[in-house]
Design an enzyme around this catalytic site. Structure first.
Site, PDB file in Angstrom:
ATOM      1  N   HIS A   1       1.165  -1.163   0.322  1.00 32.37           N
ATOM      2  CA  HIS A   1      -0.028   0.153   0.380  1.00 32.37           C
ATOM      3  C   HIS A   1       0.423   1.133   0.166  1.00 32.37           C
ATOM      4  O   HIS A   1       1.299   1.800   1.359  1.00 32.37           O
ATOM      5  CB  HIS A   1      -0.645  -0.009   1.152  1.00 32.37           C
ATOM      6  CG  HIS A   1      -1.851   1.037   1.200  1.00 32.37           C
ATOM      7  ND1 HIS A   1      -3.484   0.877   0.653  1.00 32.37           N
ATOM      8  CD2 HIS A   1      -1.780   2.647   1.033  1.00 32.37           C
ATOM      9  CE1 HIS A   1      -4.273   1.765   0.866  1.00 32.37           C
ATOM     10  NE2 HIS A   1      -3.234   3.293   0.919  1.00 32.37           N
TER      11      HIS A   1
ATOM     12  N   HIS B   1      -9.769   1.016  -1.601  1.00 34.82           N
ATOM     13  CA  HIS B   1      -9.242   1.614   0.649  1.00 34.82           C
ATOM     14  C   HIS B   1     -10.318   1.849   1.326  1.00 34.82           C
ATOM     15  O   HIS B   1     -11.550   2.441   0.321  1.00 34.82           O
ATOM     16  CB  HIS B   1      -9.412   3.506  -0.364  1.00 34.82           C
ATOM     17  CG  HIS B   1      -8.063   3.480  -0.227  1.00 34.82           C
ATOM     18  ND1 HIS B   1      -7.135   3.074  -1.386  1.00 34.82           N
ATOM     19  CD2 HIS B   1      -6.619   4.314   0.083  1.00 34.82           C
ATOM     20  CE1 HIS B   1      -6.025   3.358  -1.931  1.00 34.82           C
ATOM     21  NE2 HIS B   1      -5.366   3.923  -0.489  1.00 34.82           N
TER      22      HIS B   1
ATOM     23  N   GLU C   1     -10.891   3.350   6.277  1.00 35.91           N
ATOM     24  CA  GLU C   1      -9.682   4.653   6.389  1.00 35.91           C
ATOM     25  C   GLU C   1     -10.651   6.032   7.153  1.00 35.91           C
ATOM     26  O   GLU C   1     -10.177   5.787   8.322  1.00 35.91           O
ATOM     27  CB  GLU C   1      -9.572   5.066   4.971  1.00 35.91           C
ATOM     28  CG  GLU C   1      -8.152   6.458   6.234  1.00 35.91           C
ATOM     29  CD  GLU C   1      -7.855   6.809   4.439  1.00 35.91           C
ATOM     30  OE1 GLU C   1      -6.133   7.834   5.194  1.00 35.91           O
ATOM     31  OE2 GLU C   1      -8.100   6.441   4.215  1.00 35.91           O
TER      32      GLU C   1
END
Length: 353
Positions: A27, A210, A213
């Site tokens: 990542h 993603h 987050e």
């Protein structure tokens, strides 16, 4: 942010070992390795001016971010706007090479977000060629493998994301192995991009997203259920959802955790002690450690591991296990994963085996 501690002799010894071990990182944003030197050179080359940036020292101060707002400002209004021609991308490739060499990362899957560049008039076909040639050069000269995951982006809507996918499919490259969904989770719920991911999977591309987050855990569920994401970027809002944590553990879906980056969002943790990564690990969830945007967050992969050690989040042996997780969470063939892990094992003292 955390104040870096003075390392003990034993910690120094472990850091030396970490630097010697071949590693992977999965990542990592290509734009996030842009150095101050690169952006300053591009400003001069492309005759660019930014507010309150009149010297290299001013630019350096811009890179010393203290909040998510600072990060977004630097990333979108300075870094991405500095690339005026396709050939400017070569500067990023060089910065990536330097970062990977510094941390002895021998294989990495890097995100690249083309939307802003395309909006600025750059040609994706030329960009893809530069990315591919850059990866080939690094492999030839340094024996480091790089693959790219193209961020189709949730920040500019479904039509733009599908356009990005179509550009990938029209310009196939051995260096481009899949797509990711980055950008604002609040503005672009994962389920809205199901058709893009369904098409990508049908064409043999890997898919990641993603999720979790800075929004609730439903974002992670949607990335799994609607996008069929093979890995989850960040995933820290899973801490709110016992059922989700159990599911992630059962299915062993890798989480691409980026501790320092997560502290900047200040959503689920403001210090490493508050970060849920250790809880996830104790629940048998599949944890990997990554940097996200190392230049902007001033955190290398080795430093991420060392911070987790010095803050007593993980033991040395647990960190070695997480490094192993990072190898097997890649999209490499099983034989290559095994070969990398054997190379790591060969350098490990007996107490870690």
């Amino acid at each position: 942010m955390e104040v870096k501690k003075v390392l003990t002799s034993e910690q120094m010894k472990f850091k030396k070992l970490l630097l010697e071990l071949p590693k992977t990182e999965i990542h990592l944003h290509l734009e996030g390795v842009a150095s101050v030197e690169t952006i300053w050179a591009l400003m001069k080359k492309n005759n660019l001016q930014y507010k309150n940036v009149n010297s290299k020292s001013d630019l350096q101060k811009k890179f010393q971010i203290t909040s998510l707002e600072d990060f977004l400002d630097v990333f979108m209004n300075i870094i991405q706007k500095s690339f005026i021609t396709e050939n400017d991308i070569e500067y990023l490739i060089d910065d990536a090479k330097n970062y990977l060499l510094e941390n002895n990362i021998i294989y990495s899957e890097l995100f690249f977000a083309p939307s802003k560049f395309i909006q600025m008039g750059l040609d994706f076909k030329k960009i893809a060629k530069i990315l591919t040639q850059g990866a080939e050069k690094i492999k030839k000269n340094h024996n480091i493998d790089i693959k790219f995951l193209i961020d189709v982006s949730r920040s500019f809507g479904l039509e733009n994301a599908m356009k990005n996918l179509d550009l990938i499919l029209a310009n196939p490259s051995d260096a481009i192995i899949g797509i990711g969904l980055g950008g604002s989770e609040k503005k672009g719920p994962a389920k809205d991009y199901a058709t893009v991911f369904e098409k990508a999977i049908s064409k043999g591309l890997h898919v990641v997203a993603h999720a979790g987050e800075d929004v609730e855990s439903q974002s992670i569920w949607d990335a799994i259920n609607y996008l069929k994401a093979e890995r989850i970027g960040h995933g820290i809002s899973a801490i709110e959802d016992e059922k989700l944590m159990a599911y992630l553990a059962e299915k062993q879906i890798p989480l691409e955790v980026c501790p320092t980056s997560n502290l900047f969002t200040r959503k689920y943790a403001k210090t490493l002690k508050e970060h849920p990564v250790k809880l996830f690990f104790s629940r048998n969830m599949y944890i990997t450690i990554n940097t996200d945007d190392p230049t902007i967050f001033s955190a290398t992969l080795v430093e991420e591991y060392m911070n987790l050690l010095t803050e007593n989040i993980f033991t040395e042996k647990e960190i070695i296990q997480i490094i192993k997780n990072g190898v097997y969470a890649t999209f490499l063939p099983a034989s290559r994963k095994n070969a990398i892990w054997k190379a790591i094992e060969a350098k490990l003292p007996k107490q870690y085996l």
